[in-house]
Design an enzyme around this catalytic site. Structure first.
Site, PDB file in Angstrom:
ATOM      1  N   LYS A 251       0.705 -20.786  20.901  1.00 39.94           N
ATOM      2  CA  LYS A 251       1.384 -21.886  20.193  1.00 39.94           C
ATOM      3  C   LYS A 251       2.377 -22.360  20.844  1.00 39.94           C
ATOM      4  CE  LYS A 251       4.254 -22.322  16.044  1.00 39.94           C
ATOM      5  NZ  LYS A 251       4.361 -22.041  14.665  1.00 39.94           N
TER       6      LYS A 251
ATOM      7  N   GLU B 207       3.845 -17.481  21.255  1.00 40.10           N
ATOM      8  CA  GLU B 207       4.597 -18.597  21.161  1.00 40.10           C
ATOM      9  C   GLU B 207       5.590 -18.965  22.106  1.00 40.10           C
ATOM     10  OE1 GLU B 207       6.485 -19.836  17.194  1.00 40.10           O
ATOM     11  OE2 GLU B 207       7.006 -21.442  17.827  1.00 40.10           O
TER      12      GLU B 207
HETATM   13  P1  13P Z   1       8.277 -26.049  13.674  1.00 44.88           P
HETATM   14  O1  13P Z   1       6.921 -26.753  13.623  1.00 44.88           O
HETATM   15  O2  13P Z   1       9.338 -26.550  12.946  1.00 44.88           O
HETATM   16  O3  13P Z   1       8.975 -26.097  15.354  1.00 44.88           O
HETATM   17  O4  13P Z   1       8.044 -24.504  13.260  1.00 44.88           O
HETATM   18  C1  13P Z   1       7.179 -23.969  14.049  1.00 44.88           C
HETATM   19  C2  13P Z   1       7.372 -22.713  14.374  1.00 44.88           C
HETATM   20  O5  13P Z   1       6.823 -21.780  13.625  1.00 44.88           O
HETATM   21  C3  13P Z   1       8.295 -22.202  15.198  1.00 44.88           C
HETATM   22  O6  13P Z   1       8.603 -21.027  15.467  1.00 44.88           O
END
Ligand code: 13P
Length: 341
Positions: free
Chosen positions: A220, A178
């Site tokens: 992500k 991510e």
């Molecule tokens: P959000 O969808 O609220 O951005 O959270 C997703 C997430 O895991 C952020 O690390």
């Protein structure tokens, strides 16, 4: 590393019409969410709230294929003593664990952060696996502003993501990679596109360097959007087109799936953007959601920590899960929101 196990985990999470519930808010983040709806940030309230989500059968069985947990939740039991992880497994969903230890200021780079948590990570992954986690998450954060991001911040964060991903694969845990380019700021969508492309290209170079097997990963990313304070906001189609263009340029086709974060978009915006991208088609990866706020905001407002509100909160969560499920199939519409609300 058992690549077959990793690709099977990816396939389970990426089942058509399903996506990920990011319920891995750290104790300080969930405190902010609880403060907003007047709930005390106690361990018991965190447990009750997450139990409410995991017992929403309609959402969990039909629309949620994976749940990202905070460490505390991985070890917590429901009111009746059943481990919360078991509730997720019994619903047919895969438990996952957030393993980063959050962001710290990056030395000598004002306004930028680096995500920490590599020390002892191998052992923590082994413990998490024993408790049932089959995938993990690490969030790198990139800030846009005057003269940032710097290449120092991008490379430090990408390197840490790759070290994390390699350790996960060594332990047969699928890494969710991510790299989040934040929406804070007044920059335009072009600037977000340029930074997102640079970040993704750097991340994939580092993953290659650390020998991470892309078939056993899920990306992500943020969507490509203007900063929240940008003078020109844009329409749904424009976000979808920019995002897909940048992903096509920078994410190898070997990656099986892309599960977007919502990052401060409203619930409906996050759904509409995903739906528009699904409709475009023509991409080698499965597109889905890994939403925190965009799956939970209305459930939290409905709940407010009051036991009598649990059914209403569960209906709100099930509704968002269903809407996002439709969006992964390109079958969502504003009419479906209204019809089901
Ligand atoms: P959000 O969808 O609220 O951005 O959270 C997703 C997430 O895991 C952020 O690390």
């Amino acid at each position: 590393m058992e690549i077959k196990q990793l690709t099977e985990t990816a396939a389970r999470i990426l089942r058509p019409g399903m996506g990920i519930l990011a319920a891995d808010e750290s104790s300080s983040t969930i405190k902010k969410r609880f403060d907003a709806v007047g709930v005390e940030p106690t361990e018991e309230n965190r447990r009750d709230y997450r139990e409410l989500l995991f017992r929403t059968a309609e959402a969990m069985r039909n629309h949620i294929s994976g749940v990202i947990l905070f460490e505390e939740t991985l070890r917590q039991n429901a009111r009746d003593g059943a481990p919360l992880v078991r509730l997720i497994e019994e619903a047919g969903s895969v438990p996952g664990i957030k393993v980063d230890r959050g962001t710290k200021p990056l030395a000598l780079s004002p306004g930028e952060t680096v995500t920490e948590g590599l020390d002892g990570l191998r052992e923590r992954l082994q413990e998490s696996y024993a408790l049932g986690a089959r995938f993990a998450k690490w969030r790198a954060v990139i800030h846009i502003g005057d003269n940032i991001p710097t290449s120092a911040a991008i490379s430090a964060n990408a390197h840490a993501l790759a070290r994390y991903a390699a350790l996960c694969q060594e332990q047969n845990i699928l890494p969710i990679v991510e790299p989040e380019v934040l929406m804070e700021g007044a920059h335009d969508i072009e600037r977000c596109a340029e930074v997102t492309e640079l970040v993704l290209r750097t991340v994939y170079r580092e993953l290659y360097e650390q020998r991470v097997v892309l078939e056993g990963t899920i990306l992500k990313p943020n969507m490509v959007v203007p900063g929240m304070a940008a003078p020109r906001q844009v329409g749904v189609e424009e976000v979808a087109e920019y995002t897909i263009r940048i992903l096509k340029r920078s994410v190898p086709a070997a990656v099986p799936g892309i599960a977007f974060l919502s990052g401060g978009q409203s619930e409906e915006e996050a759904t509409a953007h995903l739906d528009a991208m699904s409709r475009m088609g023509g991409v080698p990866w499965r597109l889905t959601f890994s939403y925190g706020r965009a799956l939970q905001a209305s459930a939290q407002s409905a709940w407010r920590g009051i036991p009598e509100n649990v059914p209403a909160a569960q209906r709100a969560f099930a509704h968002r899960a269903r809407m996002n499920s439709l969006a992964t199939l390109g079958q969502w519409s504003r009419a479906s929101e209204a019809a089901a609300a």
